[in-house]
Design an enzyme around this catalytic site. Structure first.
Site, mmCIF file in Angstrom:
data_model
loop_
_atom_site.group_PDB
_atom_site.id
_atom_site.type_symbol
_atom_site.label_atom_id
_atom_site.label_comp_id
_atom_site.label_asym_id
_atom_site.label_seq_id
_atom_site.Cartn_x
_atom_site.Cartn_y
_atom_site.Cartn_z
ATOM 1 N N LYS A 1 0.939 -1.214 0.053
ATOM 2 C CA LYS A 1 0.063 0.036 0.029
ATOM 3 C C LYS A 1 0.830 1.229 0.162
ATOM 4 O O LYS A 1 1.825 1.227 0.706
ATOM 5 C CB LYS A 1 -0.795 0.182 1.073
ATOM 6 N N SER B 1 -9.408 2.252 2.736
ATOM 7 C CA SER B 1 -8.912 2.797 1.794
ATOM 8 C C SER B 1 -7.821 2.147 0.995
ATOM 9 O O SER B 1 -7.443 2.433 0.071
ATOM 10 C CB SER B 1 -8.124 4.004 2.576
ATOM 11 N N SER C 1 -9.845 -0.147 6.975
ATOM 12 C CA SER C 1 -8.993 -0.111 5.623
ATOM 13 C C SER C 1 -8.371 -1.293 5.195
ATOM 14 O O SER C 1 -8.208 -1.497 3.891
ATOM 15 C CB SER C 1 -8.295 1.084 5.341
HETATM 16 N N1 GLN Z 1 -12.892 4.421 6.055
HETATM 17 C C1 GLN Z 1 -12.510 5.151 7.260
HETATM 18 C C2 GLN Z 1 -12.021 6.656 6.984
HETATM 19 O O1 GLN Z 1 -12.364 7.190 6.134
HETATM 20 C C3 GLN Z 1 -11.200 4.328 7.545
HETATM 21 C C4 GLN Z 1 -10.169 4.430 6.801
HETATM 22 C C5 GLN Z 1 -8.876 3.730 7.350
HETATM 23 O O2 GLN Z 1 -9.069 2.726 8.058
HETATM 24 N N2 GLN Z 1 -7.691 4.066 6.905
HETATM 25 O O3 GLN Z 1 -11.476 7.297 7.927
#
Ligand code: GLN
Length: 499
Positions: free
Chosen positions: A77, A152, A176
């Site tokens: 990532k 994400s 994410s």
């Molecule tokens: N969807 C959540 C956010 O937008 C979690 C994102 C994540 O875990 N990086 O913050």
């Protein structure tokens, strides 16, 4: 070759049946063939990957003992830094930046001979649940290219589901790793906070961020978890204790006598019917395997989402202050007539996307004097209530289970203009990040109404990550028997046949 599991690939490399170079080349060819459609990758490090692969082959030729995943390719990532390889975090503000060092997880992968293919697409600074917030365009779900791959870390999960890589790394601040795993039919684990070093991860919300393994099987995730986990003096929140024995747990395939709690608050209204159907069937599978099923209540989970959306933006508003146009990447308007502050403003205006700006504004407001106690302070108190809910639940049961995500993969664009609808995707995963314990998502079937993968979440107490793998491994084995093979066998073809 590319449809094998990582553990099978590692065995083939170790026995000399295939070279790591050939295996790596096969994945690079696959990427060249399908990534124009999937867009899982932001950067492909062809030369670097082949050089790493050749080094593994040379070590094997010399008779050196190889690590359990040596020679197997992985997708990283783009929130993790790798020396000399572009790292953007899905943002224009980091365009052109090449980190001068390796994240601890990256050094560990390199030491273990895991071959890093490249950097995967993500929501900008890991803010999102669909990978549509990437400044470089969305990633497409290999199950249906018109749908999101989760976020994400959508690039990492899509690379697994498209057979572009057998392993990937993700990070979770709220969901994410698990939510992308759920919607792509893959496995994703958020380890215990402090179980995997955060050194070299671009920070979003430091008290919530955690890196973890992504794979197509529970055993592969466990093998990767053991490589990346462990104490690191470069991360002050790293836990000084051995990594839980996750590989052994993944191989047990037995849940007899385990007490498994179904969280009453994580289900029901707002969850897609097919998601609940597959979840309820999974509960019966676990019962059939000899687990004791107990319904538990975690009454404060309903406040997890609002608490998260105060804590995460607050910490991000502070963490993202480092992107000041002086130290990294983009610089706009530097014509000597302007002050440093003007250049910083122009750069941040041009370099950050709308969701990142929204969070910086929200967080700055929540932390401002006069509002700090009402917002940030209250959210921290809710966090304690959620930890107490988990403690009470784990006094009764060994693990908790729930659906990972309320719905299957939605259409690209469907929720793009509705931040609140987007935030709801992580309603079941966020409590774990707030409390700092660990959780896994595994595929539990396809939803009858749309034929798309459904994820089941398993949650364990802090530093009991091995329990996730024990339950996940047992369920996966039971499902594979029922389905006549892994769910991924049912993945639709991309370019005239994935398999
Ligand atoms: N969807 C959540 C956010 O937008 C979690 C994102 C994540 O875990 N990086 O913050």
């Amino acid at each position: 070759m590319i449809t094998q599991n990582a553990s099978e690939m590692a065995a083939a490399v170790a026995s000399g049946e295939v070279t790591s170079e050939a295996l790596t080349q096969a994945h690079l060819s696959r990427i060249a063939e399908v990534d124009v459609k999937v867009h899982a990758f932001l950067h492909i490090d062809t030369e670097g990957a082949l050089a790493q692969a050749r080094a593994v082959d040379a070590a094997r030729a010399k008779g050196e003992k190889l690590s359990p995943l040596a020679g197997v390719p992985l997708a990283l990532k783009d929130v993790m830094v790798q020396k000399g390889v572009p790292t953007t975090c899905g943002s224009k503000i980091l365009e052109g930046w090449r980190p001068p060092y390796d994240a601890t997880v990256v050094s560990k992968l390199k030491n273990a001979g895991v071959v890093i293919l490249g950097k995967t697409n993500m929501d900008e600074f890991a803010m999102g649940s669909s990978t549509e917030n990437s400044a470089y365009g969305p990633t497409h779900n290999p199950w249906d290219l018109t749908r999101i791959p989760g976020g994400s870390g959508g690039g990492s999960s899509a690379s697994l589901a498209a057979f572009e890589a057998p392993l990937a790394l993700g990070t979770a601040t709220g969901g994410s790793i698990r939510q992308p795993a759920a919607v792509t039919g893959t496995v994703g684990v958020k380890p215990t906070y402090g179980g995997v070093s955060r050194y070299g991860l671009v920070a979003f919300s430091s008290s919530l961020d955690q890196a973890g393994p992504c794979a197509r099987t529970v055993l592969d995730a466990a093998l990767l978890h053991e490589i990346i986990g462990g104490h690191d003096t470069y991360d002050s929140t790293s836990i000084d204790a051995p990594v839980p024995a996750v590989v052994a747990a993944a191989k047990m395939r037995d849940v007899k006598g385990m007490r498994i709690g179904v969280v009453r608050e994580l289900g029901g209204e707002g969850y897609q019917a097919g998601v609940l159907q597959r979840f309820n069937e999974s509960v019966e599978v676990l019962r059939g395997l000899g687990a004791e099923i107990i319904e538990v209540s975690c009454p404060h989970f309903e406040y997890a989402l609002p608490a998260y959306y105060l804590i995460a933006p607050s910490e991000c508003s502070s963490n993202l202050a480092r992107f000041d146009a002086m130290r990294f990447g983009l610089r706009v308007g530097d014509d000597r007539a302007r002050s440093a502050e003007e250049v910083m403003n122009l750069t941040r205006e041009a370099g950050f996307g709308p969701e990142v700006k929204r969070r910086i504004i929200l967080g700055t407001y929540a932390l401002s004097s006069g509002y700090y106690d009402a917002y940030y302070g209250s959210a921290q108190k809710v966090r304690t209530l959620i930890i107490n809910d988990f403690n009470a639940a784990f006094a009764q049961v060994d693990v908790l289970i729930s659906p990972t995500s309320p719905t299957t993969a939605f259409k690209i664009g469907e929720k793009a203009d509705d931040p609140l609808a987007m935030y709801l995707n992580d309603i079941a995963t966020i409590p774990v990040n707030l409390a700092g314990n660990c959780a896994m998502s595994i595929p539990c079937g396809l939803a009858p109404e749309d034929g798309l993968p459904v994820g089941l979440q398993i949650i364990a107490p802090a530093m009991a990550d091995d329990r996730l793998y024990r339950v996940g491994g047992a369920l996966e084995a039971a499902f594979n028997e029922e389905w006549g093979g892994p769910l991924m066998n049912k993945a639709p073809s991309l370019t005239g046949g994935v398999r």
